[in-house]
Motif scaffolding. Structure first.
Motif, PDB file in Angstrom:
ATOM      1  N   SER A   1       4.092 -12.402  41.874  1.00  0.00           N
ATOM      2  CA  SER A   1       3.340 -11.096  42.082  1.00  0.00           C
ATOM      3  C   SER A   1       2.197 -11.962  42.813  1.00  0.00           C
TER       4      SER A   1
ATOM      5  N   ARG B   1       3.218 -12.587  46.349  1.00  0.00           N
ATOM      6  CA  ARG B   1       3.308 -11.452  47.209  1.00  0.00           C
ATOM      7  C   ARG B   1       1.985 -10.812  47.558  1.00  0.00           C
ATOM      8  N   ASN B   2       1.093 -10.801  46.606  1.00  0.00           N
ATOM      9  CA  ASN B   2      -0.272 -10.481  46.809  1.00  0.00           C
ATOM     10  C   ASN B   2      -1.131 -11.130  48.080  1.00  0.00           C
TER      11      ASN B   2
ATOM     12  N   ILE C   1       0.662 -10.118  51.392  1.00  0.00           N
ATOM     13  CA  ILE C   1       0.205  -8.958  51.676  1.00  0.00           C
ATOM     14  C   ILE C   1      -1.339  -8.943  52.247  1.00  0.00           C
ATOM     15  N   ASN C   2      -2.197  -9.824  51.541  1.00  0.00           N
ATOM     16  CA  ASN C   2      -3.517  -9.946  52.115  1.00  0.00           C
ATOM     17  C   ASN C   2      -3.719 -10.725  53.231  1.00  0.00           C
TER      18      ASN C   2
ATOM     19  N   PHE D   1      -5.811  -3.278  48.530  1.00  0.00           N
ATOM     20  CA  PHE D   1      -6.057  -3.468  47.074  1.00  0.00           C
ATOM     21  C   PHE D   1      -7.252  -2.767  46.710  1.00  0.00           C
TER      22      PHE D   1
ATOM     23  N   GLY E   1      -3.643   0.438  46.495  1.00  0.00           N
ATOM     24  CA  GLY E   1      -2.889  -0.671  45.960  1.00  0.00           C
ATOM     25  C   GLY E   1      -1.344  -0.450  45.812  1.00  0.00           C
ATOM     26  N   TYR E   2      -0.891  -0.966  45.075  1.00  0.00           N
ATOM     27  CA  TYR E   2       0.742  -1.081  44.952  1.00  0.00           C
ATOM     28  C   TYR E   2       1.458   0.109  44.714  1.00  0.00           C
TER      29      TYR E   2
ATOM     30  N   ASN F   1       0.854  -0.472  48.999  1.00  0.00           N
ATOM     31  CA  ASN F   1       0.249  -1.309  49.653  1.00  0.00           C
ATOM     32  C   ASN F   1      -0.173  -1.074  51.145  1.00  0.00           C
TER      33      ASN F   1
END
Length: 150
Positions: A12, A15-16, A19-20, A122, A126-127, A137
């Motif tokens: 997780s 993945r964040n 994404i960021n 975020f 968010g997700y 996302n």
């Protein structure tokens, strides 16, 4: 088991981070294209530029009652809620629930100023997305115009 939970959290986090990173690259491309504008990086992790600057230094503080108009665009600049007539929002700063993008964005504006905010997912929905038009996302461009401040 505990192992599974740790693995899940690690994945997780990875993945964040991915994404960021991707969102940051997308934002920097937008900023580069808009080279005539001056963007600021907020300590909260978003970029923004002020349009219609005000001479008065009068930013909302916690507990102030503000009224603002906002609009939400995707990163290509398409108006996501084009059909919705977004009415001004009344909001008591930091005392009511709104998405972080709006909560932090409005505090960067002086009265009567507008800003364009490049908001990472975020700080938006968010997700989960918003269950309607905003995907999980999805980073957003948020326009905010601070029209009143009490």
């Amino acid at each position: 088991s505990n192992y599974d939970k740790t693995t899940f959290l690690d994945q997780s986090v990875d993945r964040n981070i991915k994404i960021n990173k991707k969102e940051e690259i997308d934002f920097l491309k937008i900023i580069e294209k808009d080279s005539k504008s001056k963007y600021f990086l907020s300590s909260k992790g978003f970029w923004f530029k002020i349009i219609d600057t005000s001479k008065k230094k009068n930013k909302p503080k916690s507990g102030d009652e503000v009224e603002f108009i906002y609009n939400i665009l995707d990163l290509k600049g398409n108006d996501i809620y084009i059909d919705d007539n977004l009415k001004p929002i009344r909001y008591v700063v930091d005392k009511e629930e709104i998405i972080p993008a709006l909560r932090y964005g409005v505090k960067e504006l002086n009265l009567k100023e507008s800003g364009i905010f490049l908001m990472p997912s975020f700080l938006c929905y968010g997700y989960q997305g918003d269950g309607e038009k905003i995907f999980p996302n999805q980073p957003l461009i948020v326009f905010i115009n601070l029209i009143s401040l009490k």
